[in-house]
Scaffold this motif. Structure first.
Motif, short mmCIF file in Angstrom:
data_model
loop_
_atom_site.label_atom_id
_atom_site.label_comp_id
_atom_site.label_asym_id
_atom_site.label_seq_id
_atom_site.Cartn_x
_atom_site.Cartn_y
_atom_site.Cartn_z
N LEU A 27 0.83 -1.20 0.00
CA LEU A 27 0.00 0.00 0.00
C LEU A 27 0.87 1.26 0.00
O LEU A 27 0.57 2.23 -0.70
CB LEU A 27 -0.94 0.00 1.21
CG LEU A 27 -1.98 -1.12 1.23
CD1 LEU A 27 -2.68 -1.16 2.59
CD2 LEU A 27 -2.98 -0.98 0.11
N TYR A 28 1.95 1.22 0.77
CA TYR A 28 2.88 2.35 0.81
C TYR A 28 3.49 2.60 -0.57
O TYR A 28 3.60 3.74 -1.02
CB TYR A 28 3.99 2.10 1.84
CG TYR A 28 5.00 3.22 1.88
CD1 TYR A 28 4.76 4.35 2.66
CD2 TYR A 28 6.15 3.17 1.12
CE1 TYR A 28 5.67 5.39 2.68
CE2 TYR A 28 7.06 4.21 1.13
CZ TYR A 28 6.81 5.32 1.91
OH TYR A 28 7.71 6.36 1.92
N GLU A 29 3.86 1.52 -1.26
CA GLU A 29 4.45 1.65 -2.60
C GLU A 29 3.44 2.27 -3.57
O GLU A 29 3.80 3.13 -4.38
CB GLU A 29 4.92 0.29 -3.12
CG GLU A 29 5.48 0.31 -4.51
CD GLU A 29 6.68 1.23 -4.69
OE1 GLU A 29 6.91 1.67 -5.84
OE2 GLU A 29 7.40 1.51 -3.71
N LEU A 34 1.69 7.34 -6.39
CA LEU A 34 0.67 8.38 -6.57
C LEU A 34 1.05 9.69 -5.88
O LEU A 34 0.29 10.64 -5.90
CB LEU A 34 -0.69 7.89 -6.05
CG LEU A 34 -1.28 6.71 -6.82
CD1 LEU A 34 -2.51 6.18 -6.11
CD2 LEU A 34 -1.61 7.11 -8.25
N ASP A 35 2.22 9.70 -5.25
CA ASP A 35 2.75 10.89 -4.56
C ASP A 35 1.78 11.41 -3.50
O ASP A 35 1.51 12.61 -3.40
CB ASP A 35 3.09 11.98 -5.58
CG ASP A 35 4.03 13.02 -4.99
OD1 ASP A 35 4.83 12.68 -4.11
OD2 ASP A 35 3.95 14.20 -5.42
N SER A 40 4.36 8.35 4.77
CA SER A 40 5.34 7.70 5.64
C SER A 40 4.87 7.57 7.08
O SER A 40 5.35 6.70 7.81
CB SER A 40 6.68 8.42 5.59
OG SER A 40 6.56 9.73 6.11
N THR A 41 3.92 8.39 7.48
CA THR A 41 3.43 8.33 8.86
C THR A 41 2.04 7.69 8.97
O THR A 41 1.49 7.62 10.06
CB THR A 41 3.38 9.74 9.49
OG1 THR A 41 2.50 10.56 8.71
CG2 THR A 41 4.78 10.36 9.53
N MET A 42 1.50 7.23 7.84
CA MET A 42 0.14 6.67 7.84
C MET A 42 0.12 5.22 8.31
O MET A 42 1.05 4.46 8.04
CB MET A 42 -0.47 6.73 6.44
CG MET A 42 -0.79 8.11 5.96
SD MET A 42 -1.56 8.02 4.33
CE MET A 42 -1.77 9.74 3.97
N THR A 43 -0.97 4.88 8.96
CA THR A 43 -1.23 3.48 9.31
C THR A 43 -1.73 2.78 8.05
O THR A 43 -2.05 3.42 7.04
CB THR A 43 -2.30 3.36 10.40
OG1 THR A 43 -3.55 3.84 9.86
CG2 THR A 43 -1.93 4.13 11.65
N ALA A 49 -7.42 4.34 2.99
CA ALA A 49 -8.34 5.47 2.82
C ALA A 49 -7.77 6.50 1.85
O ALA A 49 -8.49 7.04 1.01
CB ALA A 49 -8.64 6.11 4.17
N ALA A 50 -6.48 6.79 1.95
CA ALA A 50 -5.85 7.77 1.07
C ALA A 50 -5.84 7.28 -0.38
O ALA A 50 -6.07 8.05 -1.31
CB ALA A 50 -4.43 8.07 1.54
N LEU A 51 -5.57 5.99 -0.57
CA LEU A 51 -5.59 5.42 -1.91
C LEU A 51 -7.00 5.43 -2.48
O LEU A 51 -7.22 5.71 -3.67
CB LEU A 51 -5.01 4.00 -1.90
CG LEU A 51 -3.50 3.94 -1.66
CD1 LEU A 51 -3.08 2.53 -1.28
CD2 LEU A 51 -2.74 4.42 -2.88
N GLN A 52 -7.99 5.13 -1.65
CA GLN A 52 -9.39 5.19 -2.06
C GLN A 52 -9.74 6.60 -2.52
O GLN A 52 -10.35 6.79 -3.57
CB GLN A 52 -10.30 4.78 -0.89
CG GLN A 52 -11.76 5.15 -1.06
CD GLN A 52 -12.43 4.41 -2.16
OE1 GLN A 52 -12.30 3.21 -2.24
NE2 GLN A 52 -13.12 5.10 -3.03
#
Length: 70
Positions: A27-29, A34-35, A40-43, A49-52
């Motif tokens: 998910l981090y990758e 997607l910049d 780096s600090t997200m769970t 949620a951010a990717l959604q």
């Protein structure tokens, strides 16, 4: 006879095209590609949620481009 009730998603662990069962590293990758700021600090849940949200924005832009001008 047909089934009653709403049809469930074929992928119950996907939220808006994001596989919530993916590893946090995966998910981090995706977030890196997607910049997405603050990744780096997200769970893991925050990354999902951010990717959604990023997918929703991209879908809305694509739909807006497909609409004919009035």
């Amino acid at each position: 006879m047909g089934r009653s009730g709403a049809r469930r998603s074929a992928h119950p662990h996907r939220r808006g095209g994001v596989d919530a069962n993916s590893t946090k590293e995966h998910l981090y990758e995706l977030a890196r590609r997607l910049d997405i700021e603050g990744r780096s600090t997200m769970t893991k849940d925050e990354l999902v949620a951010a990717l959604q949200k990023a997918n929703d924005r991209a879908s809305a832009r694509a739909l807006a481009q497909d609409r004919p001008d009035d």
